[in-house]
Design a protein around this motif. Structure first.
Motif, mmCIF file in Angstrom:
data_model
loop_
_atom_site.group_PDB
_atom_site.id
_atom_site.type_symbol
_atom_site.label_atom_id
_atom_site.label_comp_id
_atom_site.label_asym_id
_atom_site.label_seq_id
_atom_site.Cartn_x
_atom_site.Cartn_y
_atom_site.Cartn_z
ATOM 1 N N LEU A 165 17.080 26.162 48.835
ATOM 2 C CA LEU A 165 16.434 27.373 48.339
ATOM 3 C C LEU A 165 15.895 27.173 46.929
ATOM 4 C CD1 LEU A 165 18.982 30.098 49.521
ATOM 5 C CD2 LEU A 165 16.798 29.481 50.570
ATOM 6 N N ASP A 166 14.620 27.475 46.762
ATOM 7 C CA ASP A 166 14.043 27.426 45.417
ATOM 8 C C ASP A 166 14.222 28.786 44.745
ATOM 9 O OD1 ASP A 166 12.103 29.123 46.504
ATOM 10 O OD2 ASP A 166 10.651 27.505 46.779
ATOM 11 N N GLU A 167 13.741 28.915 43.524
ATOM 12 C CA GLU A 167 13.949 30.145 42.760
ATOM 13 C C GLU A 167 13.303 31.347 43.433
ATOM 14 O OE1 GLU A 167 15.095 33.021 40.395
ATOM 15 O OE2 GLU A 167 15.896 30.969 40.369
ATOM 16 N N LEU A 199 16.275 36.770 48.187
ATOM 17 C CA LEU A 199 17.599 37.154 48.662
ATOM 18 C C LEU A 199 18.252 38.167 47.739
ATOM 19 C CD1 LEU A 199 18.940 33.686 49.833
ATOM 20 C CD2 LEU A 199 18.223 35.590 51.287
ATOM 21 N N ARG A 200 18.053 38.021 46.435
ATOM 22 C CA ARG A 200 18.616 39.006 45.496
ATOM 23 C C ARG A 200 17.983 40.373 45.733
ATOM 24 N NH1 ARG A 200 18.361 34.488 41.854
ATOM 25 N NH2 ARG A 200 16.350 35.193 41.023
ATOM 26 N N ARG A 201 16.682 40.386 45.991
ATOM 27 C CA ARG A 201 16.007 41.651 46.272
ATOM 28 C C ARG A 201 16.526 42.265 47.564
ATOM 29 N NH1 ARG A 201 10.033 40.159 46.749
ATOM 30 N NH2 ARG A 201 9.801 42.402 47.178
ATOM 31 N N ALA A 249 10.598 33.072 55.663
ATOM 32 C CA ALA A 249 9.359 32.291 55.734
ATOM 33 C C ALA A 249 8.275 33.054 54.990
ATOM 34 C CB ALA A 249 8.934 32.057 57.180
ATOM 35 N N ASP A 250 7.431 32.300 54.276
ATOM 36 C CA ASP A 250 6.278 32.886 53.586
ATOM 37 C C ASP A 250 6.673 34.024 52.655
ATOM 38 O OD1 ASP A 250 4.610 31.135 55.059
ATOM 39 O OD2 ASP A 250 4.532 32.568 56.727
ATOM 40 N N GLY A 251 7.794 33.870 51.977
ATOM 41 C CA GLY A 251 8.183 34.846 50.981
ATOM 42 C C GLY A 251 8.744 36.143 51.534
#
Length: 358
Positions: free
Chosen positions: A233-235, A241-243, A326-328
């Motif tokens: 997982l990148d930033e 995930l935090r959102r 996927a895709d944000g």
């Protein structure tokens, strides 16, 4: 991955080739063997392979609990036959031979496990929840630490993570058991055709034929072992995930809608019901799923993906959520409701704030 060659050497209690036979030259008695001097060391050598064997059995069986039972049976058979293990094969390949036989025995006559979306079309928000199907119907989640052995090469670790994705495990269950073993050994574990043939007591031609048929079946299902390997997982993914956690815990449906993909899915084994589309997911949350309001999410790792243990507002466990992105955006919320067994498996307490595994 370069694997050491397997051998026809056998041990007691089902360690021989899956195709049958003893692996010994007819009319030739085996040489006398002595009891290993260091039985404690033998246990340590066997246990060093537990995680990778559990990963193999999980891919074969689709259940973390069945996989652990299969590996335990493998260890028992290996321990009983250790003094008759002649060492012409590597210990690792010998253990895989035993584990394969155990899995093939367990798969005889059994129905294949699946996900809700593999069995029926999407449900509507108004579909009755129902009482659920038996546990043996479903593919279940597995903690990463149980099935992903530490690897020096990050690329090997990435491939291993992809090969325990729930969608890939579901695709594997479409294969006949021996085809399943061939594909996993060849394409996930990188064994050679000759190594697999020796392990299965088969021929190279038979192994190659089984692999071709397995690849064709997976291609038809839309999921293969050669899918793009995702990096850790990148930033941006961590921020997503935090959102999601913030939106879910605040039960903010506008914020939840913003992180869900338009065609995202929600499934909840053992329930047959599953939903497609963020609008239906939000409607379900505000209707039958309203009991999720006030939930708390505890991060875990499952099937090579981010996951959470979900506790309801009163502190009782509700689900293990496995997340696909996927895709944000979040593309799948896979929620497993068998909390009595799953929370201890993931080291989570049976009440929020309780002792782990309690």
């Amino acid at each position: 991955m370069k694997r050491s060659s397997t051998s026809g050497t056998t041990a007691a209690d089902g360690a021989g080739p899956a195709g049958g036979g003893t692996g010994r030259t007819p009319g030739k008695e085996p040489a006398p063997r002595t009891e290993p001097a260091d039985r404690t060391g033998s246990v340590d050598r066997l246990e060093a392979h537990r995680a990778e064997l559990t990963g193999y059995c999980y891919r074969m069986l689709g259940s973390a609990f069945e996989a652990e039972d299969a590996v335990q049976e493998t260890m028992v058979r290996a321990w009983r036959g250790y003094d008759r293990f002649e060492g012409r094969a590597s210990l690792r390949s010998w253990l895989y031979r035993i584990a394969t036989n155990v899995c093939l025995d367990l798969l005889k006559g059994g129905q294949r496990r699946a996900r809700p979306m593999d069995l029926a079309s999407p449900s509507s928000v108004d579909t009755p929840v129902g009482t659920g199907l038996p546990e043996a119907t479903w593919i279940g989640p597995v903690p990463d630490q149980r099935v992903l052995a530490l690897a020096a090469d990050p690329a090997e670790t990435a491939v291993a993570r992809e090969s325990v994705r729930l969608a890939f495990i579901a695709a594997l269950q479409r294969l006949a058991p021996r085809q399943r073993a061939v594909l996993i050994l060849r394409e996930v574990l990188s064994w050679s055709a000759s190594e697999v043939a020796e392990l299965l007591g088969s021929s190279v031609a038979s192994v190659n034929s089984a692999l071709q048929r397995a690849r064709a079946t997976l291609a038809a299902s839309g999921d293969t072992a050669a899918d793009v390997v995702r990096q850790p997982l990148d930033e941006a993914q961590q921020a997503l995930l935090r959102r999601y956690v913030d939106a879910f815990e605040r039960f903010d449906m506008d914020a939840l809608t913003a992180v869900l993909h338009e065609d995202s899915t929600l499934s909840m084994p053992p329930l047959e019901l599953w939903l497609r589309g963020r609008e239906d997911i939000v409607k379900w949350m505000l209707g039958p799923g309203c009991g999720c309001e006030g939930s708390h999410l505890v991060p875990v790792a499952a099937n090579g993906r981010p996951a959470f243990g979900q506790y309801r507002a009163d502190g009782t466990p509700w689900a293990i959520q496995v997340i696909e992105t996927a895709d944000g955006r979040i593309t799948a919320l896979q929620c497993f409701l068998d909390t009595e067994r799953l929370f201890p498996l993931f080291g989570l307490p049976l009440r929020h704030g309780g002792a782990p595994g309690a």
